[in-house]
Design a protein around this motif. Sequence first.
Motif, PDB file in Angstrom:
ATOM      1  N   PRO A 134     -24.110  12.677 -17.867  1.00  0.00           N
ATOM      2  CA  PRO A 134     -22.722  12.237 -17.673  1.00  0.00           C
ATOM      3  C   PRO A 134     -21.730  13.191 -18.338  1.00  0.00           C
ATOM      4  CG  PRO A 134     -24.107  10.394 -18.342  1.00  0.00           C
ATOM      5  CD  PRO A 134     -24.955  11.617 -18.435  1.00  0.00           C
ATOM      6  N   GLY A 135     -20.756  13.649 -17.577  1.00  0.00           N
ATOM      7  CA  GLY A 135     -19.701  14.502 -18.130  1.00  0.00           C
ATOM      8  C   GLY A 135     -20.069  15.965 -18.271  1.00  0.00           C
ATOM      9  N   ALA A 136     -21.314  16.340 -17.950  1.00  0.00           N
ATOM     10  CA  ALA A 136     -21.731  17.728 -18.156  1.00  0.00           C
ATOM     11  C   ALA A 136     -21.143  18.650 -17.093  1.00  0.00           C
ATOM     12  CB  ALA A 136     -23.255  17.825 -18.118  1.00  0.00           C
ATOM     13  N   THR A 137     -20.923  19.904 -17.470  1.00  0.00           N
ATOM     14  CA  THR A 137     -20.544  20.941 -16.520  1.00  0.00           C
ATOM     15  C   THR A 137     -21.739  21.208 -15.604  1.00  0.00           C
ATOM     16  OG1 THR A 137     -19.095  21.952 -18.148  1.00  0.00           O
ATOM     17  CG2 THR A 137     -19.783  23.343 -16.284  1.00  0.00           C
ATOM     18  N   VAL A 138     -21.512  21.085 -14.299  1.00  0.00           N
ATOM     19  CA  VAL A 138     -22.609  21.255 -13.329  1.00  0.00           C
ATOM     20  C   VAL A 138     -22.885  22.734 -13.096  1.00  0.00           C
ATOM     21  CG1 VAL A 138     -23.384  20.729 -10.988  1.00  0.00           C
ATOM     22  CG2 VAL A 138     -21.869  19.145 -12.179  1.00  0.00           C
ATOM     23  N   GLY A 139     -24.166  23.090 -13.006  1.00  0.00           N
ATOM     24  CA  GLY A 139     -24.520  24.477 -12.720  1.00  0.00           C
ATOM     25  C   GLY A 139     -25.769  24.567 -11.872  1.00  0.00           C
ATOM     26  N   ARG A 140     -26.084  25.792 -11.486  1.00  0.00           N
ATOM     27  CA  ARG A 140     -27.308  26.016 -10.709  1.00  0.00           C
ATOM     28  C   ARG A 140     -28.557  25.470 -11.403  1.00  0.00           C
ATOM     29  NH1 ARG A 140     -27.257  32.205  -9.668  1.00  0.00           N
ATOM     30  NH2 ARG A 140     -25.624  32.182 -11.269  1.00  0.00           N
TER      31      ARG A 140
END
Length: 283
Positions: A126-132
């Motif tokens: 929750p709330g994390a920066t999304v990445g590959r």
Amino acid sequence: MRIDLHAHSTASDGVDTPAQLVRAAAAAGLDVVAITDHDTVAGWDAAAAEADRAGVVLVRGVEVSCHADGISVHLLSYLNDPADQALLAELTRSRDDRVARARRMTERISADYPVTWDQVQQQVPPGATVGRPHIADAMVAAGVVRSRDEVFGTVLHRESPYYVSHYSPDAVTAVRLVRGAGGVPVMAHPMASRRGRIVSDQVIAGLADAGLAGLEVDHPDHAPHERAHLRGLAAELGLLATGSSDYHGDGRPNVLGCCTTAPEDYRAVVEQGRVGLAGRGVS
Ligand code: AMP
Ligand code: FE
Ligand code: FE
Ligand code: ZN
């Protein structure tokens, strides 16, 4: 003193929570660790609370996504004011577009592999920066590949047909934003060519003119001759030279403290941060 100035938590694509990261740093015998999640300061408070308990000095940082000459650049910002509106606006814009971008990449990948956007979202704290790496985690969970590393060499690579870029500020703007927020800008892994194209020395010189403070010289993705080149370039441009692990927990083989920063370069970062924040009336 053992000083590691680049590590990730579950606030972006690391595997440890901010508190676990700080405890892992203490267990690894580090005196100083920086939390530098991608495009967010969300992990700072939890990491700071645990740092006191664990007996580790925490450096608050962000790894700011940016670009130069069409090439992806990562800019470490240390000790910036976390409430600076101009910097926060750019970080928010990058984070928001990372969600749309991860969705588009997942749609492309799902044409050929059994992975859905729902499954990817389940991998994002929750709330994390999304990445590959979160797409990689979904593919590992679906049994398509064994590790993040395996899929980064193929499907998730920058040159892959499934790759989609996301919004980011240009690197000169990012350097100025970090300085404007009282922070200390250090270019992350400038020669990590395994990930994609790298910028020229001329681009780095331009960033130095814009206010860059240092180069991350010692990094697991840099070969010995690349470190030697960067050390010379830093000296030539009057920049600090840092070293760090770019730890992501179990998400990558990088071990905390595998590369470290010399005490005098660390002290210079702290001093520039102190002066920067004082200059804008923040203590
Ligand atoms: P993104 O920011 O979404 O473009 O994803 C880039 C991130 O993926 C980097 O910051 C690394 O943390 C991670 N990454 C890059 N290469 C690898 C790899 N070979 N294995 C695991 N993670 C990687
Ligand atoms: Fe990362
Ligand atoms: Fe990076
Ligand atoms: Zn990083």
